[in-house]
Structure formats: structure tokens, C-alpha cells
Design a protein around this motif. Structure first.
Motif, PDB file in Angstrom:
ATOM      1  N   ALA B   5       0.947  -0.996   0.000  1.00 34.54           N
ATOM      2  CA  ALA B   5      -0.469  -0.104   0.007  1.00 34.54           C
ATOM      3  C   ALA B   5       1.073   1.108  -0.015  1.00 34.54           C
ATOM      4  O   ALA B   5       0.587   2.408  -0.727  1.00 34.54           O
ATOM      5  CB  ALA B   5      -1.069  -0.101   1.410  1.00 34.54           C
ATOM      6  N   ALA B   6       1.663   1.083   0.662  1.00 34.18           N
ATOM      7  CA  ALA B   6       3.062   2.711   0.687  1.00 34.18           C
ATOM      8  C   ALA B   6       3.420   2.837  -0.278  1.00 34.18           C
ATOM      9  O   ALA B   6       3.117   3.949  -1.073  1.00 34.18           O
ATOM     10  CB  ALA B   6       4.221   2.075   1.576  1.00 34.18           C
ATOM     11  N   VAL B  10       3.343   6.148  -3.013  1.00 28.08           N
ATOM     12  CA  VAL B  10       4.631   6.195  -3.949  1.00 28.08           C
ATOM     13  C   VAL B  10       3.878   6.162  -5.493  1.00 28.08           C
ATOM     14  O   VAL B  10       4.574   7.853  -6.013  1.00 28.08           O
ATOM     15  CB  VAL B  10       5.535   5.737  -3.664  1.00 28.08           C
ATOM     16  CG1 VAL B  10       7.071   5.969  -4.456  1.00 28.08           C
ATOM     17  CG2 VAL B  10       5.759   5.743  -2.413  1.00 28.08           C
ATOM     18  N   PHE B  11       3.858   6.051  -6.001  1.00 30.81           N
ATOM     19  CA  PHE B  11       3.996   5.244  -7.257  1.00 30.81           C
ATOM     20  C   PHE B  11       2.757   6.308  -7.814  1.00 30.81           C
ATOM     21  O   PHE B  11       2.827   7.474  -8.174  1.00 30.81           O
ATOM     22  CB  PHE B  11       3.070   3.739  -7.863  1.00 30.81           C
ATOM     23  CG  PHE B  11       3.553   2.717  -7.514  1.00 30.81           C
ATOM     24  CD1 PHE B  11       5.317   3.129  -7.175  1.00 30.81           C
ATOM     25  CD2 PHE B  11       3.052   1.560  -7.397  1.00 30.81           C
ATOM     26  CE1 PHE B  11       6.110   1.853  -6.766  1.00 30.81           C
ATOM     27  CE2 PHE B  11       3.702   0.466  -6.841  1.00 30.81           C
ATOM     28  CZ  PHE B  11       5.560   0.412  -6.810  1.00 30.81           C
ATOM     29  N   ALA B  12       1.459   6.882  -7.098  1.00 27.80           N
ATOM     30  CA  ALA B  12       0.876   7.444  -7.358  1.00 27.80           C
ATOM     31  C   ALA B  12       0.972   8.876  -7.328  1.00 27.80           C
ATOM     32  O   ALA B  12       0.325   9.623  -8.459  1.00 27.80           O
ATOM     33  CB  ALA B  12      -1.326   7.059  -6.344  1.00 27.80           C
ATOM     34  N   ALA B  13       1.606   8.733  -5.806  1.00 23.60           N
ATOM     35  CA  ALA B  13       2.266  10.320  -5.730  1.00 23.60           C
ATOM     36  C   ALA B  13       2.434  10.846  -6.966  1.00 23.60           C
ATOM     37  O   ALA B  13       2.705  11.841  -7.163  1.00 23.60           O
ATOM     38  CB  ALA B  13       3.190  10.523  -4.064  1.00 23.60           C
ATOM     39  N   LEU B  14       4.334  10.362  -7.468  1.00 22.59           N
ATOM     40  CA  LEU B  14       5.019  10.554  -8.021  1.00 22.59           C
ATOM     41  C   LEU B  14       4.539  10.466  -9.501  1.00 22.59           C
ATOM     42  O   LEU B  14       4.849  10.970 -10.815  1.00 22.59           O
ATOM     43  CB  LEU B  14       5.841   9.821  -8.026  1.00 22.59           C
ATOM     44  CG  LEU B  14       6.802   9.826  -6.837  1.00 22.59           C
ATOM     45  CD1 LEU B  14       8.174   8.859  -6.980  1.00 22.59           C
ATOM     46  CD2 LEU B  14       7.429  10.971  -6.897  1.00 22.59           C
ATOM     47  N   ALA B  58       2.351   9.807   1.085  1.00 14.58           N
ATOM     48  CA  ALA B  58       2.736   9.475   0.056  1.00 14.58           C
ATOM     49  C   ALA B  58       4.411   8.636   1.296  1.00 14.58           C
ATOM     50  O   ALA B  58       5.214   8.054   0.823  1.00 14.58           O
ATOM     51  CB  ALA B  58       3.439   9.225  -0.658  1.00 14.58           C
ATOM     52  N   GLY B  59       4.764   9.571   2.308  1.00 11.34           N
ATOM     53  CA  GLY B  59       6.396   9.047   2.606  1.00 11.34           C
ATOM     54  C   GLY B  59       7.173   9.917   2.018  1.00 11.34           C
ATOM     55  O   GLY B  59       8.432  10.019   2.682  1.00 11.34           O
ATOM     56  N   LEU B  60       7.290  10.573   1.002  1.00 12.62           N
ATOM     57  CA  LEU B  60       7.401  11.454  -0.033  1.00 12.62           C
ATOM     58  C   LEU B  60       8.668  12.530   1.153  1.00 12.62           C
ATOM     59  O   LEU B  60       9.892  12.857   0.682  1.00 12.62           O
ATOM     60  CB  LEU B  60       7.389  11.405  -0.844  1.00 12.62           C
ATOM     61  CG  LEU B  60       7.544  10.077  -1.611  1.00 12.62           C
ATOM     62  CD1 LEU B  60       6.678  10.062  -2.680  1.00 12.62           C
ATOM     63  CD2 LEU B  60       8.503   9.258  -2.304  1.00 12.62           C
ATOM     64  N   VAL B  61       7.953  12.998   1.557  1.00 14.56           N
ATOM     65  CA  VAL B  61       8.516  14.818   2.469  1.00 14.56           C
ATOM     66  C   VAL B  61       8.021  15.279   4.014  1.00 14.56           C
ATOM     67  O   VAL B  61       7.274  13.813   4.397  1.00 14.56           O
ATOM     68  CB  VAL B  61       8.599  16.143   1.514  1.00 14.56           C
ATOM     69  CG1 VAL B  61       8.202  16.223   0.237  1.00 14.56           C
ATOM     70  CG2 VAL B  61       6.371  15.905   1.738  1.00 14.56           C
ATOM     71  N   ARG B  75      12.634  12.490   1.526  1.00 11.43           N
ATOM     72  CA  ARG B  75      12.274  11.655   2.491  1.00 11.43           C
ATOM     73  C   ARG B  75      13.336  10.709   1.022  1.00 11.43           C
ATOM     74  O   ARG B  75      11.659  10.330   0.249  1.00 11.43           O
ATOM     75  CB  ARG B  75      11.516  11.226   3.550  1.00 11.43           C
ATOM     76  CG  ARG B  75      11.219  12.409   4.635  1.00 11.43           C
ATOM     77  CD  ARG B  75      10.333  11.802   5.435  1.00 11.43           C
ATOM     78  NE  ARG B  75      10.541  10.091   5.982  1.00 11.43           N
ATOM     79  CZ  ARG B  75      10.809   9.290   5.417  1.00 11.43           C
ATOM     80  NH1 ARG B  75       9.371   8.892   5.244  1.00 11.43           N
ATOM     81  NH2 ARG B  75      10.756   8.095   6.339  1.00 11.43           N
ATOM     82  N   PRO B  76      14.021   9.970   1.163  1.00  7.70           N
ATOM     83  CA  PRO B  76      14.816   9.106   0.055  1.00  7.70           C
ATOM     84  C   PRO B  76      13.396   7.816  -0.210  1.00  7.70           C
ATOM     85  O   PRO B  76      13.816   6.764  -0.808  1.00  7.70           O
ATOM     86  CB  PRO B  76      16.115   8.631  -0.078  1.00  7.70           C
ATOM     87  CG  PRO B  76      16.381   9.550   1.306  1.00  7.70           C
ATOM     88  CD  PRO B  76      15.253  10.030   1.583  1.00  7.70           C
ATOM     89  N   GLU B  77      13.417   7.777   1.172  1.00 11.30           N
ATOM     90  CA  GLU B  77      13.584   5.606   2.094  1.00 11.30           C
ATOM     91  C   GLU B  77      11.886   4.958   1.047  1.00 11.30           C
ATOM     92  O   GLU B  77      12.352   4.463   0.602  1.00 11.30           O
ATOM     93  CB  GLU B  77      13.209   5.968   3.842  1.00 11.30           C
ATOM     94  CG  GLU B  77      13.742   5.803   4.506  1.00 11.30           C
ATOM     95  CD  GLU B  77      13.985   6.882   5.108  1.00 11.30           C
ATOM     96  OE1 GLU B  77      13.026   8.439   3.643  1.00 11.30           O
ATOM     97  OE2 GLU B  77      15.195   7.302   6.065  1.00 11.30           O
TER      98      GLU B  77
END
Lengths: 144, 125
Positions: B5-6, B10-14, B58-61, B75-77
Motif C-alpha cells: 500500500a505504501a 508512492v507510485f500514485a504520488a509521483l 506518501a512519505g516522500l517529504v 525523504r528517500p526511503e
């Protein structure tokens, strides 16, 4: 630009186009390289495949263009939320033989509804296992 | 969120080109505020805030407070998870196609090599 994680791999086979398609859908050959089972060859049809490491996948055909393209989506029983699409295309290579190309794309927002309910053959398998265990319990000396 | 799901988030956000550009700007200029980012884009500050919200979900920032300002750091994780998916799937297909090639070669060898049975079979007809 679409940003969908994907992987592309291809292999050049010393076969003509028709033979390549035939081996692609031949369960005997499939068992050698992908897993035991069948690939669905009608759009919308579903099959089950057991990979060499025991992973069980449900596959649903999305596009079937015999001799050219086979596209499906699949997921595993233990990770039904991890759905991806696989597209296999076969084409005559300019240098001879046939090039088989695979593209697997992660899907975004998809959830696998492919895992069949526990019924039919799966229940049969479970009940058979239950019967065998019951026989062993009732007859400790019996070998089944 | 489960791992997949995470990944989906990420896919959806980018997948959105503007949001991807916002993320790249945060990578290059971060920590940076929404106002600071908006100056480099032809969209409103409000639109930038929406993109940052999606990237944060998405945990990207990650937001961090600096006085009265909220600044965002990349956040690169989560991208490592995506890279892991690509690596796993790529290795599996490489192995499968190697096995397919070997199977085809083996079957071709069997077809061309005379079998013992064929040599010794009596003529029929």
C-alpha cells in the motif's frame, strides 16, 4: 511522462514465431520456466500457477492476440494487494529467430480481487487433507 | 500502511508530473517552505500545498517547523522500496527467461539428435 515502475527483459529464441507462441502456452514447457499450471488464453479468463518456489499466483488475462501479445495481471495468494501487469510480446527478430519480450508493471491503487473464494477444488483439496489426517488419527498403524 | 500500500501511494504520488517536479524541487532546495517552492512554479501556492500534502502522505517529504514557517525536507526511503520492487522483479524475469532459453535449446537438441528407439525401430507400413 508516465511514472510506473516497470521491468523489461527479453530473450532471443531460436524458433519461428508460431513455435514460440506454441511453447509459450504449452503447460509442459511452462512448467520448466514459469511454473505449473496454464496461462489464460481468453481475455477475462483466470488460471492458477504454482511457481517453482511454491508461490501460488492467480492470473487474469487482459489481452490475447495469438502469435503476438499476451497480457495479464497477477497476484500471489499471500500478497493479494501486490498486483502487477505482465505483457509478453513475440516478434520475428531481424537477425533470425524470435524475440520474446516481457514487461512487468507495478499497478497503482489496484487491489487484487483475483484470489478466488475458498470453494470448489480448493475445498476438495482441503477436505481430502482432512480425511487423510482423520484416517491417520483413527488408525495409527495405517499408512496412507 | 502495508508495504505494498505504501508502494502504491508512492507510485500514485509521483505519477503526476507537476507533483514530481515539486518533489524534485524539494530534493534540490529543501528544506523549503510552500511559499519558497511556489516562486519556481507556474501554479498557485495553494496548489503547491496540495502537492506537498500528497507527497507527505506518501512519505516522500517530511514537514519541520522553523519559527512560523513549515519547511519540507525530502525523504528517500519510500523510493528505496520502489527500487527494491524493480530489483526483485527484474531478477525473477532474468532467471525465468534463462530457464526458457535453456528449455528451448534442450528441446531443439532432442529433436535433432537421433533417439535410440528411432534407430532400432523396425520399419513400419
Amino acid at each position: 511522462m508516465e511514472l510506473t515502475p516497470s521491468v523489461t527483459r527479453s530473450v532471443l529464441l531460436d524458433l519461428d514465431l508460431d513455435d514460440t507462441w506454441d511453447i509459450l502456452v504449452d503447460p509442459e514447457v511452462l512448467a520448466e520456466w514459469l511454473g505449473h499450471g496454464r496461462l489464460p488464453t481468453e481475455p477475462g479468463s483466470r488460471t492458477r500457477l504454482v511457481e517453482h518456489d511454491g508461490t501460488v499466483r492467480t492470473i487474469e488475462a487482459l489481452e490475447v492476440d495469438p502469435g503476438r501479445t499476451l497480457r495479464w495481471r497477477w497476484c500471489t495468494d499471500d500478497q493479494p494487494e501486490a498486483v502487477s501487469e505482465v505483457e509478453i510480446t513475440v516478434a520475428t527478430d531481424v537477425g533470425g529467430g524470435t524475440r520474446l519480450t516481457v514487461v512487468e508493471r507495478a499497478t497503482s491503487g489496484a487491489r487484487c480481487s483475483l484470489v478466488p473464494p475458498i470453494e470448489g477444488t480448493r475445498w476438495d483439496e482441503r477436505l481430502l487433507g482432512l480425511e487423510l489426517r482423520a484416517l491417520r488419527t483413527l488408525s495409527p498403524l495405517a499408512t496412507v | 500502511l502495508t508495504r505494498h500500500a505504501a508502494d502504491d501511494a508512492v507510485f500514485a504520488a509521483l505519477a503526476d508530473p507537476t507533483r514530481r517536479a515539486v518533489f524534485e524541487a524539494v530534493v534540490e532546495r529543501g528544506p523549503v517552505s510552500a511559499t519558497g517552492l511556489a516562486s519556481g512554479f507556474a501554479v498557485s501556492r495553494q496548489a503547491i500545498v496540495k502537492h506537498l500534502t500528497a507527497l507527505r502522505e506518501a512519505g516522500l517529504v517530511a514537514p519541520e517547523r522553523a519559527g512560523r514557517e513549515v519547511r519540507f525536507r525530502a525523504r528517500p526511503e519510500p523510493l528505496d522500496e520502489v527500487a527494491g520492487w524493480i530489483d526483485r522483479v527484474d531478477r525473477r524475469w532474468a532467471q525465468r527467461l534463462d530457464e526458457l532459453r535453456a528449455t528451448v535449446a534442450e528441446r531443439a537438441g532432442r529433436r535433432t539428435a537421433p533417439t535410440r528407439g528411432a534407430e532400432g525401430d523396425p520399419p513400419t507400413g
